[in-house]
Design an enzyme around this catalytic site. Sequence first.
Site, PDB file in Angstrom:
ATOM      1  N   SER A   1      -8.174   8.162 -12.704  1.00  0.00           N
ATOM      2  CA  SER A   1      -7.205   7.486 -13.504  1.00  0.00           C
ATOM      3  C   SER A   1      -7.141   6.268 -12.969  1.00  0.00           C
ATOM      4  O   SER A   1      -6.814   5.381 -13.816  1.00  0.00           O
ATOM      5  CB  SER A   1      -5.844   8.174 -13.095  1.00  0.00           C
ATOM      6  OG  SER A   1      -4.954   7.735 -13.471  1.00  0.00           O
TER       7      SER A   1
ATOM      8  N   LYS B   1      -1.216   6.520  -9.448  1.00  0.00           N
ATOM      9  CA  LYS B   1      -1.614   7.310 -10.223  1.00  0.00           C
ATOM     10  C   LYS B   1      -1.814   8.556 -10.009  1.00  0.00           C
ATOM     11  O   LYS B   1      -2.692   9.452 -10.260  1.00  0.00           O
ATOM     12  CB  LYS B   1      -3.431   6.880 -10.511  1.00  0.00           C
ATOM     13  CG  LYS B   1      -3.586   5.292 -10.879  1.00  0.00           C
ATOM     14  CD  LYS B   1      -2.678   4.752 -11.841  1.00  0.00           C
ATOM     15  CE  LYS B   1      -2.871   5.619 -13.144  1.00  0.00           C
ATOM     16  NZ  LYS B   1      -1.856   4.994 -14.275  1.00  0.00           N
TER      17      LYS B   1
ATOM     18  N   HIS C   1       5.474   3.334  -3.681  1.00  0.00           N
ATOM     19  CA  HIS C   1       4.087   3.715  -3.431  1.00  0.00           C
ATOM     20  C   HIS C   1       3.996   3.363  -2.054  1.00  0.00           C
ATOM     21  O   HIS C   1       2.889   3.429  -1.340  1.00  0.00           O
ATOM     22  CB  HIS C   1       3.146   2.654  -4.175  1.00  0.00           C
ATOM     23  CG  HIS C   1       2.959   3.285  -5.621  1.00  0.00           C
ATOM     24  ND1 HIS C   1       3.172   4.412  -6.202  1.00  0.00           N
ATOM     25  CD2 HIS C   1       2.960   2.318  -6.554  1.00  0.00           C
ATOM     26  CE1 HIS C   1       3.035   4.420  -7.337  1.00  0.00           C
ATOM     27  NE2 HIS C   1       2.821   3.119  -7.836  1.00  0.00           N
TER      28      HIS C   1
END
Length: 292
Positions: free
Chosen positions: A131, A46, A101
């Site tokens: 988010s 995010k 990630h």
Amino acid sequence: MQPDEKYLFTYKGCYFQPDLTSVEYLDSLEDFEIRDSDVFLVTYPKSGTVWTENILSLIYHEGHRDGSEKLTLLDRVMSLEYNIGNVDYASRPSPRLFASHVPYYLVPKGLRNRRAKVVYVVRNPKDVLVSYYHFSKTSLKLEEVEDFGIFMERFLAGKVLASLWLDHVEGWYSHRDDFNILFLTYEEMKKDLRSSVLKLCNFLGRRLTEKEVDAVVDQATFNKMKADPRANYEFMPPEFMDYSKGHFLRKGTVGDWKNMMTVAQNERFDSVFKERIEKLPIKFCWDINEES
């Protein structure tokens, strides 16, 4: 409150999604064969991942810029740790674009020879939190926690996908000399997208004409991307997303945390994060709220 094991599992100190990857696959990444032409976009979730994936794809793929390619974003920018389509990455033509990630210590060893390129995008953690919270409501692969206060405590404790934001960002910054890496902030991209695109082109060694740069900037605006189902992950199978509750791309703003967090929650967040944030060599933009 611990995360539900149905939604998250730990691997070497980092949380991953269990039905999208495995310990065996993550083990194999250490020896994943890196090409000098590979580009890895690394983010904490995010933090502008999909947006930057689109920008990279527009820089590299003329067919994306002129609309002649019908490929989805997942076909253009492949996920390193979540090989959802079981794609044979070794057979893909160069240059390959990957998104990840993972923390710095879980990347393939070959990335440390400093030839392949890493683009790391970091975002104000309060906006990341908000988010992330909204995204967990639409994603069927993440546990939905209705109470924002409880979700915030999990985020502050690192009991979320990709674990603790501070560890992720600090880890990549403190080991930046191990990689051929460019750091960008979400906020600078929002403020001046063209400069960010040019910075990326320069780092990646991509020579685009003024007209091509204009096309990248135009198509990478948030509203253009949100309207493009190929760019907004709307091709995802129904078991991934509940589109009745929202979209992959939601607002794309800076400072939305102020619309969500109470004064007490903001103070609680600062009490946990502020000291370490202030030691980071980046400055976050906390105060603007723009819809562009």
